[in-house]
Write an enzyme that holds these catalytic residues in place. Structure first.
Site, PDB file in Angstrom:
ATOM      1  N   THR A  21       0.913  52.992  65.287  1.00 32.29           N
ATOM      2  CA  THR A  21       0.753  52.833  66.746  1.00 32.29           C
ATOM      3  C   THR A  21       1.709  51.984  67.349  1.00 32.29           C
ATOM      4  O   THR A  21       2.237  50.968  66.846  1.00 32.29           O
ATOM      5  CB  THR A  21      -0.880  52.701  66.949  1.00 32.29           C
ATOM      6  OG1 THR A  21      -0.862  50.842  66.347  1.00 32.29           O
ATOM      7  CG2 THR A  21      -1.814  53.257  66.633  1.00 32.29           C
ATOM      8  N   ASP A  46      20.278  51.888  69.862  1.00 38.63           N
ATOM      9  CA  ASP A  46      19.046  51.287  69.126  1.00 38.63           C
ATOM     10  C   ASP A  46      19.043  51.196  67.677  1.00 38.63           C
ATOM     11  O   ASP A  46      17.958  51.169  67.140  1.00 38.63           O
ATOM     12  CB  ASP A  46      17.636  51.559  69.796  1.00 38.63           C
ATOM     13  CG  ASP A  46      16.577  50.397  69.385  1.00 38.63           C
ATOM     14  OD1 ASP A  46      17.144  49.358  69.220  1.00 38.63           O
ATOM     15  OD2 ASP A  46      15.387  50.791  69.423  1.00 38.63           O
TER      16      ASP A  46
END
Length: 405
Positions: free
Chosen positions: A48, A163
């Site tokens: 999550t 990233d």
């Protein structure tokens, strides 16, 4: 029998299917349905984070997949649709050997669902399994070569990842150490201006921090940071914020190119234009010589250590204008394997000092960790504060610590 709810918080708001954090509340055995004939049964929660959840599912055809279920908010939808577009572009160009493969995308109860192949652990998790002792040269060489292959392919399509970090590089095959790059949510398809920060902080290029228009060379900088971390076992520039980050970079090299300080729109935030730009933050005591000592302290081949140092210093050129591109760096002597069979055997079998029994004996069990998230067991302590792993490899809790600012 009551199903086990996997989402936290598990309380739904009003008559919706979402919790207070705009996440879809899911339980084991629930279905994510594209249509009546195409459904995915939820098996487990894989992670999550900031943008939503990742669940391990089995499709109608019996194939296990990872599905990102994005929060029901426009800003997260837009972010992840950027990744969908780029993954489809890579798939269209048959460039899925070095990148996660997207299998499907659909909306379910107002949530964007992205179906991707199931992969293994990310490199940060793998590094953690070495107790942060780092990898050996054969393994590192194998990994860096593949990352650069992927970067060359991205450059051909004009894609800048923006990233790259250990969490966003996953092991696809433990026997061959095949890796795949994930998380294209921040990726762009052309050189960018300087109006916002990209990259996770530890891997953020100086031009990005200073507010100078950036291009694909910012990914090369990230690669240099990754290479050092995978070998030594800890980050090269573990900055607490952008001031600390640029200070560490400045301290390592002794100075930054004058033209970057002159043209960086953020330079005045970090440097005072006095006697040739004085850094306003606390000084960093970690020098270039310290970096070299750390690499050589592992007691491996001096020749390999010295070649690695040269490789990293090429990737970590403070000036983005003279930093090599991926194709040029891929031809560096450090990546040229002298004894192919010996190198491959060592990379695949030694596991870089990692105990053999930490690798699941069966490949299906290896798939239990996926999509860049760490799968903690019930007995495992929480991930340390500096890396709160999320679904997309981006720091949890609003990108605090290494990813924010």
């Amino acid at each position: 029998m009551k199903k086990k709810v996997l989402t936290f918080p598990s309380e739904k708001i009003g008559f919706s299917s979402d919790n207070e954090e705009f996440d879809l509340v899911m339980a084991r055995g629930d279905y994510l349905a594209k249509n009546k004939s195409q459904k995915y049964m939820i098996i487990d929660m894989l992670g999550t984070g900031t943008f939503g959840q990742v669940v391990r599912c089995v499709g109608s055809d019996g194939e296990e997949v990872a599905i990102k279920v994005v929060k029901n908010q426009p800003k997260y939808y837009n972010y992840e649709m950027n990744e969908v577009r780029i993954l489809h572009k890579l798939l269209y160009n048959n460039l899925n050997d070095r990148f996660v493969t997207i299998k499907d995308v659909f909306m379910y109860k107002q949530h964007l669902c992205i179906v991707e192949e199931l992969l293994g652990r990310n490199l940060y998790t793998f590094l953690k399994m070495t107790r942060f002792k780092g990898l050996d040269h054969p393994t590192l060489r194998t990994i860096l070569h593949q990352i650069l292959e992927g970067m060359v392919q991205l450059s051909l399509l004009g894609i800048i990842h923006c990233d790259l970090k250990p969490e966003n590089i996953l092991i696809a095959d433990y026997d061959t150490f095949k890796i795949k790059i994930i998380d294209f949510g921040s990726a762009v398809t052309s050189p960018q201006g300087s109006h916002f920060y990209v990259q996770s902080r530890y891997y953020r290029a100086p031009e990005v921090i200073l507010g100078i228009p950036y291009g694909s060379s910012c990914d090369i900088w990230s690669l240099g940071c990754i290479g050092y971390e995978l070998y030594v076992g800890h980050p090269l520039f573990p900055g607490k914020d952008n001031m600390d980050q640029i200070g560490r970079i400045h301290g390592l090299f002794g100075s930054l190119p004058m033209f970057m300080l002159e043209h960086g729109k953020n330079s005045s935030t970090f440097f005072e234009k006095e006697n040739g730009y004085r850094f306003m933050g606390p000084p960093s005591n970690f020098t270039l010589e310290d970096m070299k000592k750390m690499i050589r302290s592992k007691g491996n081949s001096k020749e390999d250590d010295n070649m690695l140092i040269k490789f990293l210093l090429r990737a970590l050129q403070p000036s983005h204008l003279i930093r090599p591109d991926a194709k040029s760096l891929a031809s560096h002597s450090y990546l040229k394997v002298r004894d192919t069979s010996a190198e491959a055997d060592k990379a695949c079998n030694d596991r870089s000092g990692v105990q053999q029994n930490i690798f699941p004996a069966n490949k299906n069990m290896r798939h239990m960790s996926t999509t860049g998230v760490i799968l903690p067991s019930k007995k495992q302590k929480p991930t340390d504060d500096r890396r709160k792993i999320s679904v997309y490899g981006i720091s949890y809790e609003n990108n605090l610590n290494r990813d924010s600012e």
